[in-house]
Design an enzyme around this catalytic site. Structure first.
Site, PDB file in Angstrom:
ATOM      1  N   LYS A 116     -11.726  -8.833  17.689  1.00  0.00           N
ATOM      2  CA  LYS A 116     -11.169  -7.753  16.879  1.00  0.00           C
ATOM      3  C   LYS A 116     -12.080  -6.524  16.811  1.00  0.00           C
ATOM      4  O   LYS A 116     -11.592  -5.396  16.746  1.00  0.00           O
ATOM      5  CB  LYS A 116     -10.873  -8.253  15.458  1.00  0.00           C
ATOM      6  CG  LYS A 116      -9.721  -9.259  15.379  1.00  0.00           C
ATOM      7  CD  LYS A 116      -9.471  -9.640  13.919  1.00  0.00           C
ATOM      8  CE  LYS A 116      -8.723 -10.953  13.770  1.00  0.00           C
ATOM      9  NZ  LYS A 116      -7.310 -10.901  14.118  1.00  0.00           N
ATOM     10  N   GLU A 200     -13.225  -4.582   6.688  1.00  0.00           N
ATOM     11  CA  GLU A 200     -12.162  -3.583   6.681  1.00  0.00           C
ATOM     12  C   GLU A 200     -11.809  -3.206   5.276  1.00  0.00           C
ATOM     13  O   GLU A 200     -11.870  -4.043   4.375  1.00  0.00           O
ATOM     14  CB  GLU A 200     -10.883  -4.171   7.320  1.00  0.00           C
ATOM     15  CG  GLU A 200     -10.686  -3.782   8.745  1.00  0.00           C
ATOM     16  CD  GLU A 200      -9.437  -4.404   9.343  1.00  0.00           C
ATOM     17  OE1 GLU A 200      -8.513  -4.778   8.602  1.00  0.00           O
ATOM     18  OE2 GLU A 200      -9.409  -4.513  10.575  1.00  0.00           O
ATOM     19  N   HIS A 235      -1.304 -14.851   4.867  1.00  0.00           N
ATOM     20  CA  HIS A 235      -1.492 -14.068   6.097  1.00  0.00           C
ATOM     21  C   HIS A 235      -0.721 -14.629   7.287  1.00  0.00           C
ATOM     22  O   HIS A 235      -1.036 -14.326   8.428  1.00  0.00           O
ATOM     23  CB  HIS A 235      -2.984 -13.953   6.464  1.00  0.00           C
ATOM     24  CG  HIS A 235      -3.834 -13.410   5.359  1.00  0.00           C
ATOM     25  ND1 HIS A 235      -3.588 -12.181   4.778  1.00  0.00           N
ATOM     26  CD2 HIS A 235      -4.904 -13.913   4.713  1.00  0.00           C
ATOM     27  CE1 HIS A 235      -4.491 -11.967   3.832  1.00  0.00           C
ATOM     28  NE2 HIS A 235      -5.289 -13.006   3.766  1.00  0.00           N
ATOM     29  N   ARG A 297       0.318 -11.398  24.511  1.00  0.00           N
ATOM     30  CA  ARG A 297       1.227 -12.497  24.887  1.00  0.00           C
ATOM     31  C   ARG A 297       2.600 -12.219  24.302  1.00  0.00           C
ATOM     32  O   ARG A 297       2.802 -11.229  23.612  1.00  0.00           O
ATOM     33  CB  ARG A 297       0.705 -13.804  24.294  1.00  0.00           C
ATOM     34  CG  ARG A 297       0.484 -13.657  22.789  1.00  0.00           C
ATOM     35  CD  ARG A 297       0.179 -14.976  22.120  1.00  0.00           C
ATOM     36  NE  ARG A 297      -0.428 -14.792  20.807  1.00  0.00           N
ATOM     37  CZ  ARG A 297       0.232 -14.563  19.681  1.00  0.00           C
ATOM     38  NH1 ARG A 297       1.545 -14.460  19.686  1.00  0.00           N
ATOM     39  NH2 ARG A 297      -0.408 -14.416  18.550  1.00  0.00           N
TER      40      ARG A 297
HETATM   41  P1  ADP Z   1      -4.730 -12.659  12.667  1.00  0.00           P
HETATM   42  O1  ADP Z   1      -5.535 -12.559  13.919  1.00  0.00           O
HETATM   43  O2  ADP Z   1      -5.041 -13.875  11.871  1.00  0.00           O
HETATM   44  O3  ADP Z   1      -3.280 -12.429  12.921  1.00  0.00           O
HETATM   45  P2  ADP Z   1      -4.760  -9.979  11.540  1.00  0.00           P
HETATM   46  O4  ADP Z   1      -5.920  -9.064  11.683  1.00  0.00           O
HETATM   47  O5  ADP Z   1      -3.584  -9.698  12.406  1.00  0.00           O
HETATM   48  O6  ADP Z   1      -5.273 -11.448  11.755  1.00  0.00           O
HETATM   49  O7  ADP Z   1      -4.313  -9.995  10.026  1.00  0.00           O
HETATM   50  C1  ADP Z   1      -3.381 -10.937   9.536  1.00  0.00           C
HETATM   51  C2  ADP Z   1      -2.717 -10.420   8.273  1.00  0.00           C
HETATM   52  O8  ADP Z   1      -3.675 -10.125   7.262  1.00  0.00           O
HETATM   53  C3  ADP Z   1      -1.945  -9.143   8.441  1.00  0.00           C
HETATM   54  O9  ADP Z   1      -0.647  -9.365   8.934  1.00  0.00           O
HETATM   55  C4  ADP Z   1      -1.940  -8.597   7.031  1.00  0.00           C
HETATM   56  O10 ADP Z   1      -0.996  -9.249   6.231  1.00  0.00           O
HETATM   57  C5  ADP Z   1      -3.298  -8.980   6.515  1.00  0.00           C
HETATM   58  N1  ADP Z   1      -4.272  -7.891   6.730  1.00  0.00           N
HETATM   59  C6  ADP Z   1      -5.048  -7.740   7.819  1.00  0.00           C
HETATM   60  N2  ADP Z   1      -5.823  -6.647   7.701  1.00  0.00           N
HETATM   61  C7  ADP Z   1      -5.544  -6.102   6.503  1.00  0.00           C
HETATM   62  C8  ADP Z   1      -6.053  -4.970   5.785  1.00  0.00           C
HETATM   63  N3  ADP Z   1      -7.006  -4.194   6.272  1.00  0.00           N
HETATM   64  N4  ADP Z   1      -5.522  -4.712   4.574  1.00  0.00           N
HETATM   65  C9  ADP Z   1      -4.560  -5.502   4.042  1.00  0.00           C
HETATM   66  N5  ADP Z   1      -4.076  -6.583   4.656  1.00  0.00           N
HETATM   67  C10 ADP Z   1      -4.554  -6.896   5.880  1.00  0.00           C
HETATM   68 MG    MG Z   2      -2.379 -10.758  13.661  1.00  0.00          MG
END
Ligand code: ADP
Ligand code: MG
Ligand code: ADP
Length: 615
Positions: A116, A200, A235, A297
């Site tokens: 990431k 973040e 999440h 993917r």
């Molecule tokens: P993963 O690789 O587990 O999918 P993500 O980075 O896509 O991780 O984040 C998964 C979820 O977490 C997102 O869909 C959202 O709901 C929440 N999320 C991620 N980043 C943020 C953020 N900066 N602020 C608020 N919610 C977040």
């Molecule tokens: Mg994700």
């Protein structure tokens, strides 16, 4: 075109890929673990090879065995599905090195987006807006804490190698940071073997907006519009839809262009998804949507995009992998209507969403819904893999119509004895806030009380179970909709639902004597005529005789100290003009007698206690 395709995956996505491959005249080869030998995807493929035992590390993640299976069966291409090896650049390289077609992203693109932090750096360089935060190499707790302080709370700590909602911690205040960092790292080490994290800003009123992109080997990249996957639990996506509610044309153009730019920045080929996080506090605005990560993917929720664009994304993948240009140009793609998908999971919302495994004696879906499922009635949910039973996909002219169809589809889903979230999904899709489009990632937590079904059967369930015990109700699977209790009952019937006895007003006399399962609004209730041990109330073991319902004691047939035998009538209760005898659960003697004839007792009252001879 590809002539034969090995699918390095299982369940619903393997079936999904087989369906399109077959339509294109491609021979399909399944690989599977020993416990999956009887699964539909194995049967539906033209050939199948068992590659190991149940644990994924011994089968679906065994690159060597998958490649050997491809050689043995003469496969010309490998599709990895999602999960497992789908985002493994080493595997993609090994497939290509073996002279096979890889139906996936180029290894270099997978690597560029794999972590990431590196992905975000790359996006910053490409001019794509990213979530503000810290991406540095200095991973000392002191530095991370200082960065979090500077960003301002709440912040999110994310494992750079994380995925599937794991390796993430929201920190609301400075004091919690150190402890949550440590626990995030422990989880990251265990799940991903990498303790590196990024920080973040936690976006408030967060909405998950993602864009489907597609590239080909001729340098073209298009998008197939956005999806909204804000309805999440921990999440993890639960309901996805396309398009996103409240997305206007200008905002859509901005976010879709950003996605295409992101894909181009990593020379993307094939199906991919750019995930964004949006601050939805004042609706969707182009300047409040930030890149979060890319999934290199096909995505679980790809069917909603298929439904609104009329395209088959697996066909696109196969054509692009074979070197053909993208089937459509950007200007030939448009959004038609509204689509929603719900993930039906084998889990029990009433017990904190504990996973549920076991046989699928009943698995029935209503007509008129696209159901992508890896299992079938008579099969089972095993504990080894993902607990998803099916995806329910609906399409409507408007969002309201799609939501109504989704709620109906979830309500009319029948699964037994495995527990599911069907009722939960039905309630979510019918919730006024959801119908109004007021979705963000906190929706489920906020409305949890409205969404989690009660543990006890409702009056409608009881009435329906009683009706099913009538002589005509011979079907052991009973699905009812809108059942109402008769206004002028002439009699009552005792019915045991989910192991406890209830009295239900009935227009006719009961007479049927068969156990069954009642399905109502996505829930399943086992029912049958009451049995002696249930009528005795408390568990058999302790000998407590409890009143199974509120009523009046009309007969006491025992005296303290008296010897009784199993099944012997002890007391008679009257409720709703019906008599019910309470019987001895085992041989023993009357240790306690707490009531006299004529007593009015609420439900659950201890009436007597039977003890075994030794006591
Ligand atoms: P993963 O690789 O587990 O999918 P993500 O980075 O896509 O991780 O984040 C998964 C979820 O977490 C997102 O869909 C959202 O709901 C929440 N999320 C991620 N980043 C943020 C953020 N900066 N602020 C608020 N919610 C977040
Ligand atoms: Mg994700
Ligand atoms: P499936 O093939 O998914 O099992 P079917 O619609 O073919 O579903 O139904 C199989 C049997 O299940 C039917 O013959 C009927 O007896 C029973 N059944 C299906 N749906 C219902 C329902 N809603 N209520 C009662 N019985 C049902």
């Amino acid at each position: 075109m590809i002539d034969s395709l090995l699918i390095a995956n299982r369940g619903e996505i393997a079936r999904r890929i087989i369906r399109t491959a077959r339509a294109l005249g491609i021979r399909t080869i399944a690989v599977h673990s020993d416990v999956d030998a009887a699964m539909p995807f194995v049967r539906e493929a033209d050939a199948a090879v068992c590659i190991g035992t149940a644990p994924a590390a011994d089968s679906y993640l065994r690159q060597d065995r998958i490649l050997a299976a491809a050689r043995e069966t003469g496969a010309s291409a490998i599709h990895p599905g999602y999960g497992f090896l789908s985002e493994n650049a080493d595997f993609a390289e090994a497939v290509i090195a073996a002279g096979l077609i890889w139906v996936g992203a180029p290894p270099a693109s997978i690597r560029a987006m794999g972590l990431k932090d590196a992905a975000k750096q790359r996006m910053i360089a490409a001019g794509v807006p990213v979530t503000p935060g810290y991406l540095g190499d200095d991973q000392s707790p002191a530095r991370l804490q200082a960065e979090a302080d500077a960003i301002g709370y709440p912040v999110l700590i994310k494992a750079v190698a994380g995925g599937g909602g794991k390796g993430m911690r929201k920190v609301d205040a400075r004091e919690e940071f150190a402890e949550l960092l440590a626990s995030c790292r422990r989880e990251a080490a265990a799940s991903f073997g990498n303790t590196q994290v990024l920080i973040e800003k936690y976006i408030l009123s967060p909405r998950h907006i993602e864009v489907q992109v597609f590239g080909d080997r001729h340098g073209q990249v298009v998008h197939l519009f956005e999806r909204d996957c804000s309805l999440q639990r921990r999440h993890q996506k639960v309901i996805e839809e396309a398009p996103a509610p409240g997305m206007d044309a200008a905002t859509r153009a901005a976010v879709c262009d950003a996605a295409v730019k992101a894909a181009r920045a990593v020379d993307y080929v094939g199906a991919g998804t750019i995930e964004f996080i949006a601050d939805g506090s004042e609706g969707l605005r182009a300047d409040r949507i930030w890149f979060m990560e890319m999934n290199t993917r096909l995505q679980v929720e790809h069917p909603v995009t298929e439904a609104i664009t009329g395209q088959d994304l697996v066909e696109w993948q196969l054509r692009v992998a074979a070197g053909e240009p993208l089937p459509r140009r950007q200007e030939d793609l448009a959004i038609h209507g509204w689509a929603m998908e719900a993930r039906l999971y084998a889990e029990n919302p009433a017990s904190g969403f504990l996973p549920s495994t076991g046989p699928l004696d009943r698995l029935h879906f209503p007509p008129g819904v696209r159901v992508d499922s890896g299992v079938e009635q008579g099969g089972a949910v095993t504990p080894y893999y993902d607990p998803m039973i099916a995806k329910l996909i609906v399409h409507g002219t408007t969002r309201r119509e799609a939501a109504a169809k989704l709620a109906a589809a979830a309500r009319d889903t029948q699964v037994w004895p495995v527990k599911t979230n069907a009722a939960f999904l039905a309630r979510a899709a019918a919730h006024p806030a959801f119908v109004a489009g007021a979705v963000d990632t906190g929706f489920i937590e906020r409305h949890g009380d409205d969404l989690i079904p009660a543990a006890d059967p409702s009056p409608a369930v009881l009435a329906a179970a009683a009706a099913a015990l009538l002589p005509e109700g011979r079907d052991p699977w009973v699905g009812l909709r809108g059942f109402r209790v008769n206004r002028t009952p002439v009699t009552s019937v005792a019915v045991a639902v989910a192991g406890s006895t209830h009295l239900v007003a009935q227009p006719r006399a009961a007479g049927h004597n068969q156990d069954g399962v009642l399905f109502l609004d996505g829930e399943a209730w086992p029912f049958g005529p009451p049995r002696a041990d249930m009528l005795a109330g408390g568990s058999e073991g302790d000998g407590a005789i409890l009143s199974p319902m509120p009523g009046r004691v009309i007969a006491v047939l025992i005296a303290p100290g008296q010897a009784v035998t199993r099944g012997e009538r002890l007391l008679v209760l009257e409720a709703m003009k019906m008599e019910q005898a309470l019987v001895a659960p085992f041989d023993g003697r009357v240790a306690e007698l707490k009531v006299a004839e004529g007593a009015q007792v609420p439900e659950g009252t201890l009436l007597a206690r039977i003890a075994t001879g030794e006591e």
